[in-house]
Scaffold this active site. Structure first.
Site, short mmCIF file in Angstrom:
data_model
loop_
_atom_site.label_atom_id
_atom_site.label_comp_id
_atom_site.label_asym_id
_atom_site.label_seq_id
_atom_site.Cartn_x
_atom_site.Cartn_y
_atom_site.Cartn_z
N HIS A 114 -9.59 1.57 4.58
CA HIS A 114 -8.33 1.70 5.33
C HIS A 114 -8.55 2.67 6.49
CE1 HIS A 114 -4.24 2.84 6.34
NE2 HIS A 114 -3.87 1.70 5.78
N GLU B 237 -6.92 5.03 7.57
CA GLU B 237 -6.66 6.46 7.26
C GLU B 237 -7.85 7.05 6.53
OE1 GLU B 237 -2.88 5.75 5.36
OE2 GLU B 237 -2.03 5.26 7.32
N GLY C 250 2.74 -1.09 4.29
CA GLY C 250 2.81 0.33 3.93
C GLY C 250 4.25 0.75 3.70
N GLY C 251 4.84 1.38 4.72
CA GLY C 251 6.19 1.96 4.60
C GLY C 251 7.22 1.05 3.93
N ASN D 272 0.87 -1.17 0.00
CA ASN D 272 0.00 0.00 0.00
C ASN D 272 0.91 1.22 0.00
OD1 ASN D 272 -1.80 2.04 0.52
ND2 ASN D 272 -2.26 1.41 2.63
N TRP D 273 1.02 1.84 -1.17
CA TRP D 273 1.98 2.93 -1.31
C TRP D 273 1.47 4.23 -0.69
CZ3 TRP D 273 4.49 2.72 -6.91
CH2 TRP D 273 5.13 1.49 -7.06
N LYS D 274 0.20 4.28 -0.34
CA LYS D 274 -0.40 5.50 0.23
C LYS D 274 -0.12 6.69 -0.71
CE LYS D 274 -0.09 3.38 4.71
NZ LYS D 274 -0.14 3.53 6.16
N SER E 162 3.01 -1.84 10.40
CA SER E 162 4.46 -1.87 10.67
C SER E 162 5.10 -3.23 10.38
CB SER E 162 4.75 -1.43 12.11
OG SER E 162 4.33 -0.09 12.31
N GLU F 38 -5.81 -4.61 10.36
CA GLU F 38 -4.77 -3.62 10.63
C GLU F 38 -5.12 -2.88 11.92
OE1 GLU F 38 -2.56 -2.48 6.76
OE2 GLU F 38 -4.26 -1.17 6.98
N GLY G 272 2.08 2.47 10.81
CA GLY G 272 3.06 3.55 10.67
C GLY G 272 3.70 3.97 11.99
P1 PGA Z 1 2.63 0.50 7.64
O1 PGA Z 1 1.19 0.69 6.93
O2 PGA Z 1 3.17 -0.81 7.14
O3 PGA Z 1 3.44 1.68 7.19
O4 PGA Z 1 2.37 0.48 9.11
C1 PGA Z 1 0.33 -0.38 6.72
C2 PGA Z 1 -0.96 0.12 6.11
O5 PGA Z 1 -1.42 1.18 6.53
O6 PGA Z 1 -1.53 -0.52 5.21
#
Ligand code: PGA
Length: 252
Positions: free
Chosen positions: A96, A98, A235-236, A9-11, A214, A168, A174
Site C-alpha cells: 500500500h 502508505e 479506505g475511509g 481497508n480499515w487502516k 477516495s 491506487e 484519502g
Molecule cells: P481512501 O483509501 O478510500 O480513504 O482514499 C483507499 C486506500 O488507501 O486503500
C-alpha cells in the site's frame, strides 16, 4: 467472467470492540446482496474480534493490511502469513502506498511477501499507483508498469491467477480526489496488458484489478462500470457500514 471484489481497508482504525460493532452493522447492511466477493482488512489486533463477529451470512472474507515474508523468526513486530491464516485471513494487502511512503517498503519486499502469501495458500492484494508529480510528468503508465513487474517478479503463470491487483493513484488516496473513470480505465487496461505479458491472456483475463482512492457511494457506480475495473479497495468509506454496502451494491 470476473466476480467483483470489494475490500474495506480499515487502516489504523477500529480496535477489537469497535470492530465487532462495525462487522455486525456490515453484515446487516450487506444482507440480500449476492454475486460479489466482499472482504475487510482490520488492524492485526482486531482480526480475532472480526472473525468472532463474522459468524453468519453473508460471507465476508477476512484479510490483513500487510505481512512478513518469513514463516517465523527474529523479526520483531512482524506477522507471518501462516499466523494470519490461523486468524482466519485469506488475503493480505501488500505494498500500500502508505507502507511505501512511511515505512520504506519497496517492490522487492512486496514480491517476497507475495511469494510467501501464495505459498501459504493466501491471496496477495498487490497495490500500485503513481504520485501526482509522476502523473503530471506523464510518467504514470511507466511507473506503474515498473512497480507491477517488480512486485510480481518470479510468480509463475499458474500462481499469478490467484493474485489481486489494486490500482491506487497516490494523489487520490484519502484526498477526496478520485481518478476520472477514463483515467482509471486507461490504467486498468494498461495493467491488464502487463499481466498478459507476465502470465498470458487467459490468466490475465481472470485477474481482478481493483481501483482505490477516495471511492464513495457517489462515484462508485461510474468507476465500477468500467470494463477493466473489477472492484474497489475502499479506505475511509469502508468504516461506515451503510456507505460500504452501497458501494458494494454498485458493483453488481
Ligand atoms: P481512501 O483509501 O478510500 O480513504 O482514499 C483507499 C486506500 O488507501 O486503500
Amino acid at each position: 467472467m470476473r466476480i467483483p471484489l470489494l475490500i474495506g481497508n480499515w487502516k489504523m482504525n477500529k480496535g477489537p470492540s469497535e470492530t465487532a460493532e462495525l462487522v455486525e452493522g456490515l453484515l446487516a447492511a450487506l444482507e440480500g446482496i449476492s454475486g460479489v466477493d466482499v472482504g475487510i482488512a482490520p488492524p492485526f489486533v482486531s482480526l480475532h474480534a472480526a472473525k468472532g463477529a463474522l459468524v453468519r451470512p453473508p460471507m465476508v472474507l477476512l484479510g490483513a493490511q500487510n505481512c512478513h515474508w518469513a514463516e517465523s523468526g527474529a523479526f520483531t513486530g512482524e506477522i507471518s502469513p501462516s499466523m494470519l491464516a490461523e486468524c482466519g485471513c485469506s488475503f493480505a494487502i501488500l505494498g500500500h502506498s502508505e507502507r511505501r511512503q512511511f515505512f520504506g517498503e519497496n517492490d522487492s519486499g512486496v514480491s517476497k511477501r507475495a511469494h510467501a502469501l501464495l505459498k501459504a495458500g493466501m491471496v496477495p492484494v498487490v497495490c500500485v499507483g503513481e504520485t501526482l508529480d509522476e502523473r503530471e510528468a506523464g510518467a504514470h503508465l511507466e511507473v506503474v508498469e515498473k512497480q507491477l513487474t517488480a512486485s510480481l517478479e518470479g510468480i509463475e503463470a499458474g500462481s499469478l491467477g490467484r493474485v489481486v491487483i489494486a490500482y491506487e493513484p497516490v494523489w487520490a488516496i484519502g484526498t477526496g480526489k478520485t481518478a476520472s473513470p477514463e483515467q482509471a480505465q486507461q490504467m486498468h487496461e494498461h495493467i491488464r496488458k502487463i499481466l498478459i505479458k507476465l502470465g498470458g491472456a487467459a490468466v490475465a483475463d481472470g485477474i481482478r484489478i481493483l481501483y482505490g482512492g477516495s471511492v464513495t457511494p457517489d462515484n462508485a457506480a461510474i468507476l465500477l462500470k468500467q470494463p477493466d475495473i473489477d472492484g474497489a479497495l475502499v479506505g475511509g468509506a469502508s468504516l461506515d457500514a451503510q456507505k460500504f454496502a452501497s458501494i458494494v451494491r454498485f458493483s453488481v
